[in-house]
Enzyme design. Structure first.
Site, short mmCIF file in Angstrom:
data_model
loop_
_atom_site.label_atom_id
_atom_site.label_comp_id
_atom_site.label_asym_id
_atom_site.label_seq_id
_atom_site.Cartn_x
_atom_site.Cartn_y
_atom_site.Cartn_z
N CYS A 114 0.82 -1.23 0.00
CA CYS A 114 0.00 0.00 0.00
C CYS A 114 0.85 1.26 0.00
O CYS A 114 0.40 2.32 -0.45
CB CYS A 114 -0.93 0.02 1.21
SG CYS A 114 -2.00 -1.41 1.25
N HIS A 260 -4.06 6.73 1.70
CA HIS A 260 -4.30 5.43 1.07
C HIS A 260 -5.68 4.94 1.51
O HIS A 260 -6.05 5.06 2.68
CB HIS A 260 -3.23 4.43 1.50
CG HIS A 260 -3.58 3.04 1.10
ND1 HIS A 260 -3.74 2.70 -0.23
CD2 HIS A 260 -3.87 1.94 1.82
CE1 HIS A 260 -4.10 1.43 -0.29
NE2 HIS A 260 -4.18 0.94 0.93
N ASN A 290 -9.87 -1.29 -1.84
CA ASN A 290 -8.44 -1.04 -1.60
C ASN A 290 -7.66 -1.52 -2.83
O ASN A 290 -7.61 -2.71 -3.12
CB ASN A 290 -8.02 -1.81 -0.34
CG ASN A 290 -6.57 -1.60 0.02
OD1 ASN A 290 -5.79 -1.05 -0.75
ND2 ASN A 290 -6.19 -2.05 1.22
O1 UT7 Z 1 -4.31 -2.31 2.88
C1 UT7 Z 1 -3.58 -2.52 4.03
C2 UT7 Z 1 -4.15 -1.90 5.19
N1 UT7 Z 1 -5.35 -2.59 5.57
C3 UT7 Z 1 -6.10 -2.08 6.51
O2 UT7 Z 1 -5.82 -1.00 6.97
C4 UT7 Z 1 -7.28 -2.86 7.01
C5 UT7 Z 1 -7.44 -2.64 8.48
N2 UT7 Z 1 -8.52 -3.43 9.08
C6 UT7 Z 1 -9.81 -3.20 8.81
O3 UT7 Z 1 -10.12 -2.37 7.98
C7 UT7 Z 1 -10.85 -3.95 9.58
O4 UT7 Z 1 -10.24 -4.69 10.61
C8 UT7 Z 1 -11.69 -4.92 8.69
C9 UT7 Z 1 -12.61 -4.13 7.76
C10 UT7 Z 1 -10.79 -5.80 7.89
C11 UT7 Z 1 -12.59 -5.82 9.54
O5 UT7 Z 1 -13.40 -5.05 10.40
P1 UT7 Z 1 -13.50 -5.40 11.94
O6 UT7 Z 1 -14.49 -4.48 12.54
O7 UT7 Z 1 -12.12 -5.38 12.50
O8 UT7 Z 1 -14.11 -6.86 11.93
P2 UT7 Z 1 -13.51 -8.21 12.53
O9 UT7 Z 1 -12.37 -8.69 11.73
O10 UT7 Z 1 -13.34 -8.05 14.01
O11 UT7 Z 1 -14.71 -9.21 12.30
C12 UT7 Z 1 -15.95 -9.07 12.99
C13 UT7 Z 1 -16.85 -10.21 12.62
C14 UT7 Z 1 -16.22 -11.59 12.79
O12 UT7 Z 1 -17.23 -12.47 13.26
P3 UT7 Z 1 -17.33 -12.84 14.85
O13 UT7 Z 1 -16.02 -13.46 15.19
O14 UT7 Z 1 -17.57 -11.54 15.55
O15 UT7 Z 1 -18.49 -13.77 14.89
C15 UT7 Z 1 -15.85 -12.00 11.39
O16 UT7 Z 1 -15.82 -13.39 11.21
O17 UT7 Z 1 -17.21 -10.13 11.25
C16 UT7 Z 1 -16.97 -11.40 10.59
N3 UT7 Z 1 -16.61 -11.12 9.21
C17 UT7 Z 1 -17.51 -10.92 8.22
N4 UT7 Z 1 -18.85 -10.95 8.24
C18 UT7 Z 1 -19.48 -10.68 7.08
C19 UT7 Z 1 -15.37 -10.97 8.67
N5 UT7 Z 1 -15.47 -10.66 7.37
C20 UT7 Z 1 -16.79 -10.64 7.07
C21 UT7 Z 1 -17.50 -10.37 5.88
N6 UT7 Z 1 -18.86 -10.41 5.93
N7 UT7 Z 1 -16.89 -10.08 4.71
#
Ligand code: UT7
Length: 333
Positions: A114, A260, A290
């Site tokens: 990135c 970014h 992204n």
């Molecule tokens: O490009 C490089 C830089 N990248 C970044 O900066 C990304 C940084 N991270 C993020 O943007 C966020 O962490 C995400 C958007 C990737 C994820 O958001 P989050 O609020 O941190 O969600 P999480 O990973 O804690 O997941 C929450 C829940 C989980 O379920 P449980 O364990 O609470 O039951 C996941 O399994 O959401 C579930 N989940 C989904 N549900 C529906 C994960 N992906 C999905 C999905 N659809 N696509």
């Protein structure tokens, strides 16, 4: 000492639009989840046989050159940033050189995910400052779509990424108050495994090992999203303030913040922290997801098309991503 200035920007996006609703047909996800957590509504996916990482970069570069009033033959050097090259090797920089028909100018491939475009910009800036090259193309281009795990297993990552390309042309500027004022590059390799694709690679005895194609934890991108998020908000802010302090500016001086586009919530956090009004921040993650190294030049090109790039305006570019790597560049247009 010479400065370098961006004299042209361009971008190319594959035609195919993939909405969040399209992804619902492939995996257990929802438009609501993707939109709320990331801000993404749709992204572009490359078409096999039409789009390659290199040819998308070439298309963006041609537009940037045309807008700069330059010809491919004016280019002295190419810097190409991508994490998704067409070949394992060589990198796509040489393909762009061939596609543009520029004789034997050097082509350097940058692998900083990135942050790749800002790293590339910084490299180009140094070459121009020393007088080694006069005109440099810096390209960021990515095709993520054909390497994502488009099942529920990969949903935490695959809903976030899209394909696209952007390019900038840099030339020497004699006015020291104009152009790229400074660039700031950082990395923290202890987090290399937190956001990565490992295979094929030398972490195994054989690059192409038995069962590799079923080893999704190795061949598809893996990310500890929350850890990346926490580090991103801290490092983005740090590297932006580092650039401001280096040049004796405050956040009030910034005319446009270009971060970014990894997550709309990260960009909104930064906007709030810096107390910038909406018209001094640009987000397009809603449309493209992204696009890693391509994001920043795509944003710059869209701003140019909207006539929002004005002489003397101060642009703050910042990125954070896999490596971890992060970087900023401050530009007086
Ligand atoms: O490009 C490089 C830089 N990248 C970044 O900066 C990304 C940084 N991270 C993020 O943007 C966020 O962490 C995400 C958007 C990737 C994820 O958001 P989050 O609020 O941190 O969600 P999480 O990973 O804690 O997941 C929450 C829940 C989980 O379920 P449980 O364990 O609470 O039951 C996941 O399994 O959401 C579930 N989940 C989904 N549900 C529906 C994960 N992906 C999905 C999905 N659809 N696509």
């Amino acid at each position: 000492m010479l400065q370098s200035k961006i004299v042209g920007v361009g971008h190319y996006l594959p035609e195919r639009v993939v909405t969040n609703y399209d992804l619902v047909n492939l995996m257990d996800t929802s438009d609501e989840w993707i939109r709320e957590r990331s801000g993404i509504e749709e992204r572009r996916f490359a078409t096999f046989g039409v789009d390659t990482t290199a040819n998308m970069g070439t298309k963006a570069a041609r537009i940037a050159l045309e807008r700069a009033g330059l010809e491919p033959d004016d280019v002295d050097f190419i810097v190409f940033a991508t994490l998704s090259p067409d070949y394992y090797f060589p990198g796509p920089g040489v393909t762009v050189q061939k596609e543009l028909g520029i004789k034997t100018v050097g082509a350097l491939d940058v692998r900083n995910q990135c942050s790749g475009f800002i790293y590339g910009l910084s490299v180009a800036d140094q070459f121009i400052k020393t007088g080694m090259y006069k005109t440099i193309l810096v390209i960021g281009s990515e095709i993520h779509s054909n390497g994502l795990d488009m099942t529920t297993r990969g949903r935490a990552v695959s809903v976030l990424f899209g394909d696209g390309a952007g390019a900038a042309v840099l030339q020497a500027e004699e006015d020291p108050s104009k152009g790229i004022l400074s660039t700031h590059l950082h990395s923290q390799g202890e987090f290399a495994d937190v956001l990565c694709v490992k295979a094929p690679g030398n972490f195994k005895e054989k690059k192409f090992y038995e069962g590799m194609l079923e080893d999704f934890d190795m061949i598809a991108p893996q990310m500890d999203g929350q850890l990346v998020f926490k580090n991103a908000v801290t490092r983005f802010a740090e590297v932006i303030y580092e650039a401001l302090e280096t040049n004796n500016f405050t956040t009030d001086d910034i005319d446009m913040l270009v971060t970014h586009q990894a997550n709309l919530r990260i960009s909104q956090f930064l906007q709030k922290k810096m107390q910038l009004p909406d018209d001094r921040v640009y987000n397009n993650i809603m449309k493209y997801g992204n696009t890693t190294a391509a994001t920043i030049p795509i944003v710059l090109s869209e701003l140019w098309e909207q006539k929002r790039i004005k002489p003397n305006d101060l642009y703050m570019l910042a990125a954070f991503g896999s490596g971890f790597t992060w970087a900023s560049a401050i530009i007086r247009w």
